[in-house]
Design a protein around this motif. Sequence first.
Motif, mmCIF file in Angstrom:
data_model
loop_
_atom_site.group_PDB
_atom_site.id
_atom_site.type_symbol
_atom_site.label_atom_id
_atom_site.label_comp_id
_atom_site.label_asym_id
_atom_site.label_seq_id
_atom_site.Cartn_x
_atom_site.Cartn_y
_atom_site.Cartn_z
ATOM 1 N N ASN A 151 64.676 44.250 55.561
ATOM 2 C CA ASN A 151 64.757 45.515 55.899
ATOM 3 C C ASN A 151 65.614 46.620 55.594
ATOM 4 O O ASN A 151 65.965 46.294 54.289
ATOM 5 C CB ASN A 151 63.875 46.533 56.294
ATOM 6 N N ASP A 154 68.403 43.986 53.551
ATOM 7 C CA ASP A 154 67.929 45.142 51.592
ATOM 8 C C ASP A 154 69.065 46.187 51.903
ATOM 9 O O ASP A 154 69.476 46.342 50.891
ATOM 10 C CB ASP A 154 65.919 44.700 52.280
ATOM 11 N N ASN A 155 68.192 46.951 52.568
ATOM 12 C CA ASN A 155 68.443 49.016 52.021
ATOM 13 C C ASN A 155 70.113 48.307 52.123
ATOM 14 O O ASN A 155 70.929 49.196 51.407
ATOM 15 C CB ASN A 155 68.366 49.356 53.122
ATOM 16 N N ARG A 158 71.492 47.218 48.881
ATOM 17 C CA ARG A 158 71.311 48.148 48.167
ATOM 18 C C ARG A 158 72.165 49.161 48.073
ATOM 19 O O ARG A 158 72.833 49.475 46.596
ATOM 20 C CB ARG A 158 69.588 48.554 47.247
ATOM 21 N N GLY A 216 59.042 50.536 54.877
ATOM 22 C CA GLY A 216 60.536 50.022 55.321
ATOM 23 C C GLY A 216 61.399 49.887 56.415
ATOM 24 O O GLY A 216 60.847 49.078 57.433
HETATM 25 MG MG LIG Z 1 63.821 49.568 52.529
#
Ligand SMILES: [Mg+2]
Length: 255
Positions: A151, A154-155, A158, A216
């Motif tokens: 999580n 991924d954040n 991104r 998340g």
């Molecule tokens: Mg997230």
Amino acid sequence: MPRVGARVVLAYSGGLDTSAMAQQAQQLQLASLGRLTASIAHEIRNPLGAISHAGQLLAESPNLDDHDSRLTRIITGQSQRMNAIIENVLQLGRRTQTSPELIGLQAFLTDFLREFLQQQRLPAEVVAVRIEPENMQIRFDLTHLRQILTNLCDNALRHSRASSGNPRVELLGGLGLDRNRPYLDVCDHGEGIDADTVAHIFEPFYTTSAAGSGLGLYISRELAEANQAHLHYAPMPGGGSCFRLSFQDPRRQMQ
Ligand SMILES: [Mg+2]
Ligand SMILES: Nc1ncnc2c1ncn2[C@@H]1O[C@H](COP(=O)(O)OP(=O)(O)OP(=O)(O)O)[C@@H](O)[C@H]1O
């Protein structure tokens, strides 16, 4: 004088009992909530799969005009989003069982990143890792740690991609000031998070992304707490975000 001391000890151990009972009651409540949400999520998965499949078949039809194509993209995109929510809710249900073990953080991250980057189809260069001391150990449930780092990374990837075009994440491990509690920082040089938004980021379903579920960070913090660890946000000097996972002293056995 010894009587006073004894009274203090009694009062203290009484406090511990109450919190242990409260913790047990919370575990039971979470277990039944977990079972309920997991079964609802499970039931939704099949019809959602059918909707998504029908949407994909429709999208392949040769007679679609632009307007209808746009509608099929909405069906596909929103089905994917719902699927992500279901996956997250199912993960939340699994959180009720915690099996902590002693883990060498450096070796764990090497394995984790190999798998994570392969799934994301990203090269090794997007991640920088520094763990000091290198032989640092933590006590944590392996599955939970993978979920949290997935999580957070991924954040970070991104948001750094969104602000600079280059996905990049730094994983920095160290020991807290008392030298007993290890921590792991997951940092990026993305746009950072403004003060109004920060107040909400750990709330369930809070998201600023059109495609996100907003679960998340909520799940990550819940999983951290289940392992007697903490997850906090701190802004990065010079811009960007840093999420710190502070672990329990690994020599302490969990209750
Ligand atoms: Mg997230
Ligand atoms: N590294 C980050 N940089 C900037 N903002 C972030 C970062 N991580 C989280 N946020 C903010 O916190 C919100 C909540 O994050 P969370 O991971 O819970 O949900 P999400 O990423 O939006 O959705 P999902 O995790 O389901 O894909 C995000 O929508 C974003 O506004």
